[in-house]
Design a protein around this motif. Structure first.
Motif, PDB file in Angstrom:
ATOM      1  N   SER A 205      56.478  54.669  52.025  1.00 48.64           N
ATOM      2  CA  SER A 205      56.016  53.401  51.457  1.00 48.64           C
ATOM      3  C   SER A 205      57.195  52.441  51.333  1.00 48.64           C
ATOM      4  N   ILE A 206      57.005  51.207  51.805  1.00 48.91           N
ATOM      5  CA  ILE A 206      58.088  50.229  51.674  1.00 48.91           C
ATOM      6  C   ILE A 206      57.676  49.032  50.825  1.00 48.91           C
ATOM      7  N   GLY A 207      56.628  49.202  50.045  1.00 52.08           N
ATOM      8  CA  GLY A 207      56.331  48.155  49.070  1.00 52.08           C
ATOM      9  C   GLY A 207      54.880  47.765  48.995  1.00 52.08           C
ATOM     10  N   THR A 208      54.570  47.066  47.914  1.00 52.86           N
ATOM     11  CA  THR A 208      53.204  46.608  47.670  1.00 52.86           C
ATOM     12  C   THR A 208      53.195  45.088  47.599  1.00 52.86           C
ATOM     13  N   ALA A 209      52.040  44.495  47.850  1.00 51.45           N
ATOM     14  CA  ALA A 209      51.940  43.033  47.779  1.00 51.45           C
ATOM     15  C   ALA A 209      50.491  42.638  47.532  1.00 51.45           C
ATOM     16  N   GLN A 210      50.332  41.418  47.077  1.00 53.30           N
ATOM     17  CA  GLN A 210      48.999  40.817  46.976  1.00 53.30           C
ATOM     18  C   GLN A 210      49.086  39.444  47.580  1.00 53.30           C
ATOM     19  N   ASP A 211      48.043  39.055  48.303  1.00 56.56           N
ATOM     20  CA  ASP A 211      48.048  37.698  48.839  1.00 56.56           C
ATOM     21  C   ASP A 211      46.875  36.911  48.282  1.00 56.56           C
ATOM     22  N   HIS A 212      46.891  35.630  48.509  1.00 61.61           N
ATOM     23  CA  HIS A 212      45.804  34.743  48.086  1.00 61.61           C
ATOM     24  C   HIS A 212      45.134  34.225  49.340  1.00 61.61           C
ATOM     25  N   LYS A 213      43.920  34.713  49.588  1.00 65.45           N
ATOM     26  CA  LYS A 213      43.278  34.375  50.863  1.00 65.45           C
ATOM     27  C   LYS A 213      42.564  33.026  50.843  1.00 65.45           C
ATOM     28  N   ARG A 214      42.084  32.602  49.651  1.00 58.25           N
ATOM     29  CA  ARG A 214      41.298  31.361  49.604  1.00 58.25           C
ATOM     30  C   ARG A 214      42.216  30.146  49.594  1.00 58.25           C
ATOM     31  N   VAL A 215      41.727  29.066  50.156  1.00 63.78           N
ATOM     32  CA  VAL A 215      42.564  27.877  50.299  1.00 63.78           C
ATOM     33  C   VAL A 215      42.768  27.151  48.969  1.00 63.78           C
ATOM     34  N   GLY A 216      41.824  27.326  48.031  1.00 59.65           N
ATOM     35  CA  GLY A 216      41.854  26.495  46.825  1.00 59.65           C
ATOM     36  C   GLY A 216      42.383  27.221  45.602  1.00 59.65           C
ATOM     37  N   GLU A 217      42.850  26.434  44.643  1.00 60.92           N
ATOM     38  CA  GLU A 217      43.392  27.011  43.417  1.00 60.92           C
ATOM     39  C   GLU A 217      42.325  27.787  42.667  1.00 60.92           C
ATOM     40  N   GLY A 218      42.751  28.843  41.968  1.00 61.32           N
ATOM     41  CA  GLY A 218      41.797  29.722  41.297  1.00 61.32           C
ATOM     42  C   GLY A 218      41.086  30.627  42.299  1.00 61.32           C
ATOM     43  N   ASP A 219      41.641  30.750  43.506  1.00 62.09           N
ATOM     44  CA  ASP A 219      41.039  31.563  44.571  1.00 62.09           C
ATOM     45  C   ASP A 219      39.618  31.109  44.889  1.00 62.09           C
ATOM     46  N   THR A 220      39.495  29.841  45.211  1.00 66.00           N
ATOM     47  CA  THR A 220      38.204  29.255  45.570  1.00 66.00           C
ATOM     48  C   THR A 220      38.298  28.648  46.976  1.00 66.00           C
ATOM     49  N   GLY A 221      37.137  28.316  47.542  1.00 67.26           N
ATOM     50  CA  GLY A 221      37.117  27.641  48.840  1.00 67.26           C
ATOM     51  C   GLY A 221      37.187  28.606  49.997  1.00 67.26           C
ATOM     52  N   PRO A 222      37.268  28.043  51.215  1.00 65.40           N
ATOM     53  CA  PRO A 222      37.212  28.881  52.419  1.00 65.40           C
ATOM     54  C   PRO A 222      38.392  29.854  52.532  1.00 65.40           C
ATOM     55  N   ASN A 223      38.169  30.906  53.299  1.00 62.38           N
ATOM     56  CA  ASN A 223      39.208  31.894  53.566  1.00 62.38           C
ATOM     57  C   ASN A 223      40.264  31.357  54.510  1.00 62.38           C
ATOM     58  N   THR A 224      41.480  31.834  54.333  1.00 62.25           N
ATOM     59  CA  THR A 224      42.587  31.459  55.219  1.00 62.25           C
ATOM     60  C   THR A 224      43.298  32.749  55.618  1.00 62.25           C
ATOM     61  N   GLY A 225      44.353  32.616  56.376  1.00 61.60           N
ATOM     62  CA  GLY A 225      45.188  33.781  56.687  1.00 61.60           C
ATOM     63  C   GLY A 225      46.013  34.223  55.494  1.00 61.60           C
ATOM     64  N   GLY A 226      46.039  33.423  54.438  1.00 61.64           N
ATOM     65  CA  GLY A 226      46.843  33.741  53.246  1.00 61.64           C
ATOM     66  C   GLY A 226      47.651  32.521  52.832  1.00 61.64           C
ATOM     67  N   MET A 227      47.464  32.075  51.601  1.00 62.13           N
ATOM     68  CA  MET A 227      48.139  30.862  51.105  1.00 62.13           C
ATOM     69  C   MET A 227      49.370  31.189  50.276  1.00 62.13           C
ATOM     70  N   GLY A 228      49.646  32.470  50.120  1.00 64.30           N
ATOM     71  CA  GLY A 228      50.813  32.874  49.349  1.00 64.30           C
ATOM     72  C   GLY A 228      50.712  34.356  49.070  1.00 64.30           C
ATOM     73  N   ALA A 229      51.813  34.953  48.641  1.00 66.63           N
ATOM     74  CA  ALA A 229      51.819  36.382  48.352  1.00 66.63           C
ATOM     75  C   ALA A 229      52.974  36.692  47.418  1.00 66.63           C
ATOM     76  N   TYR A 230      52.877  37.851  46.785  1.00 64.17           N
ATOM     77  CA  TYR A 230      53.978  38.297  45.948  1.00 64.17           C
ATOM     78  C   TYR A 230      54.094  39.811  46.025  1.00 64.17           C
ATOM     79  N   SER A 231      55.282  40.271  45.720  1.00 62.80           N
ATOM     80  CA  SER A 231      55.561  41.706  45.731  1.00 62.80           C
ATOM     81  C   SER A 231      56.523  42.003  44.595  1.00 62.80           C
ATOM     82  N   PRO A 232      56.369  43.084  43.830  1.00 59.50           N
ATOM     83  CA  PRO A 232      55.298  44.062  43.952  1.00 59.50           C
ATOM     84  C   PRO A 232      53.976  43.553  43.391  1.00 59.50           C
ATOM     85  N   ALA A 233      52.910  44.315  43.687  1.00 62.87           N
ATOM     86  CA  ALA A 233      51.575  44.022  43.154  1.00 62.87           C
ATOM     87  C   ALA A 233      51.391  44.880  41.907  1.00 62.87           C
ATOM     88  N   PRO A 234      51.344  44.248  40.721  1.00 62.28           N
ATOM     89  CA  PRO A 234      51.280  45.044  39.493  1.00 62.28           C
ATOM     90  C   PRO A 234      50.054  45.961  39.422  1.00 62.28           C
TER      91      PRO A 234
END
Ligand code: AMP
Ligand code: GLY
Length: 420
Positions: A205-234
């Motif tokens: 294992s080389i790490g965990t992450a979470q991304d935000h797939k929706r285009v809009g704030e609060g994870d709303t709106g259409p899907n995208t390839g990912g609008m941001g991510a962070y690591s580690p994923a708590p």
């Protein structure tokens, strides 16, 4: 060591940035690359989905190691052609890449490994698929079996949406990718991903992450390839990670080896977590984009040693030297994305930024022209920072982002909110 990285996105910029810091790296070429990558490596225009072209290029440029970024060349067998030519390569064979290229293949491997995942049916005609939806009701998830650039999944909250999706898929909306359809039980929970190096037998294992797939704030709106991510994923605690490794990753990798298609490369393990139990949502046969950017920022130069160990079948003795740090990346996209968006607008202010081992702007869709940096893609920049906690990383990333002068671009201001 002369290294060739295949790809042109933020993922490949981050890979190049990490690899380049390793003293082992002599020459670094990225094909085709982009304007940001060109600042740290040579870029070469190359049809990276053509194995023969890549093999010739490797010979002409005395390349010792090839790292494949995106899934398309893997699904086309580029890693196989390189291995046949005796070239060291990081990335799975065409057969093993079916873990991403065919959803029904992955489900069947999960069955064979008894790995927890959503229940499913696999259909080659619309009537049978619709009968399955009517029998099971909504919510239910309809997926095109093949590669559909992240668009082939419909999470249907009502039956009609699922039935329409089936018509669309068999009607050819996704081309050949939709000729077969997988229909899955809807899983509730929180999603996170785990990145695992595999050398055919061993896993690391080389790490965990979470991304935000929706285009809009609060994870709303259409899907995208990912609008941001962070690591580690708590949400992916060490206990849940261990369960995912023991119950999902190791048994499925064993099945792959037993079937004569050992997996070698990075496995992107998309998980749904509920009540402390992880279930597999999907496998990808590459790093996530933008998840790779945060992983590379945390791993730095050792990434090259780890990828090389995976490619050489030496993961047994490999280990990750972890810092107690956090990284975040915020995507700047062109106005209109993920719909139609403007291209060719100028981005200013990048030169004035202080970039170092904790602050980097990775380029995802840019080109250099007449001394200017122009936006060429939907997702254009990945503003990435590291900190002792997520809040510090996030403050740094947005501070950098606010110095970038690009009126035709936008970002989400809430990346990381679930974890903070
Ligand atoms: P995939 O391409 O298979 O990862 O699916 C894209 C997204 O659809 C995932 O990231 C999930 O958010 C969602 N999804 C896929 N399968 C399921 C499922 N069985 N239950 C709930 N959500 C799902
Ligand atoms: N960020 C999601 C992916 O790379 O598939």
């Amino acid at each position: 060591m002369n290294i060739l990285i295949l790809g042109s996105g933020g993922r490949e910029h981050a890979l190049a940035w990490a690899v380049k810091q390793n003293p082992k790296c002599d020459k670094l070429i990225v094909a085709p690359g982009n304007a940001g990558i060109a600042q740290i490596a040579d870029c070469a225009a190359l049809d990276i989905n053509e194995g023969g072209v890549v093999v010739s290029f490797v010979g002409e440029n005395a390349i010792d190691f090839v790292i494949v970024g995106p899934e398309a060349p893997l699904a086309e067998g580029v890693a196989d052609r390189l291995r046949e030519a005796g070239v060291l390569v990081f990335g799975p064979s065409e057969d093993a890449a079916r873990l991403e290229a065919s959803k029904s293949f992955t489900k069947e491997v999960c069955d064979a490994a008894n790995a927890p995942t959503a229940g499913y049916g696999h259909f080659t005609d619309a009537d049978a698929a619709k009968a399955h939806v009517r029998a099971n009701g909504a919510p239910i998830v309809v997926k095109a079996d093949g590669l559909a650039a992240g668009k082939g999944v419909i999470v249907a909250m009502d039956e009609q949406t699922a039935l329409d999706a089936i018509d669309d898929m068999f009607g050819g909306t996704f081309g050949g990718a939709g000729a077969e359809v997988v229909i899955e039980e809807f899983m509730e929970g929180e999603e996170a991903s785990l990145f695992v190096l595999v050398d055919g037998e061993e896993v690391l294992s080389i790490g965990t992450a979470q991304d935000h797939k929706r285009v809009g704030e609060g994870d709303t709106g259409p899907n995208t390839g990912g609008m941001g991510a962070y690591s580690p994923a708590p949400v992916l605690t060490p206990e849940i990670e261990a369960r995912a490794m023991d119950e999902i990753v190791k048994p499925t990798m064993k099945v792959m080896a037993e079937r004569g298609m050992p997996y070698q490369g990075v496995l992107y393990v998309g998980l749904m977590i509920k009540d402390g139990l992880p279930r597999l949502v999907e496998y990808n046969v590459r790093f996530g984009d933008p998840e790779c950017q945060v992983l590379m920022m945390r791993l730095g130069a050792q990434a090259l040693d780890l990828l090389q160990a995976a490619a050489e079948g030496r993961l047994t003795n490999a280990q990750v030297n972890w810092a107690e740090d956090h990284a975040i990346t915020v995507v700047m996209a062109a106005n209109g994305y993920p719909g139609s968006y403007v291209k060719g607008t100028e981005i200013k202010g990048l030169d004035a930024l202080t970039e170092d081992s904790s602050n980097m702007v990775f380029h995802a869709g840019t080109k250099a022209e007449d001394g200017k940096v122009l936006a060429t893609g939907g997702r254009v920049l990945n503003v990435t920072a590291r900190g002792s906690d997520l809040q510090e990383a996030r403050d740094r990333a947005y501070a950098m982002l606010d110095q970038i002068d690009w009126p035709e671009g936008f970002c989400r201001r809430d990346i990381g909110w679930r974890a903070l």
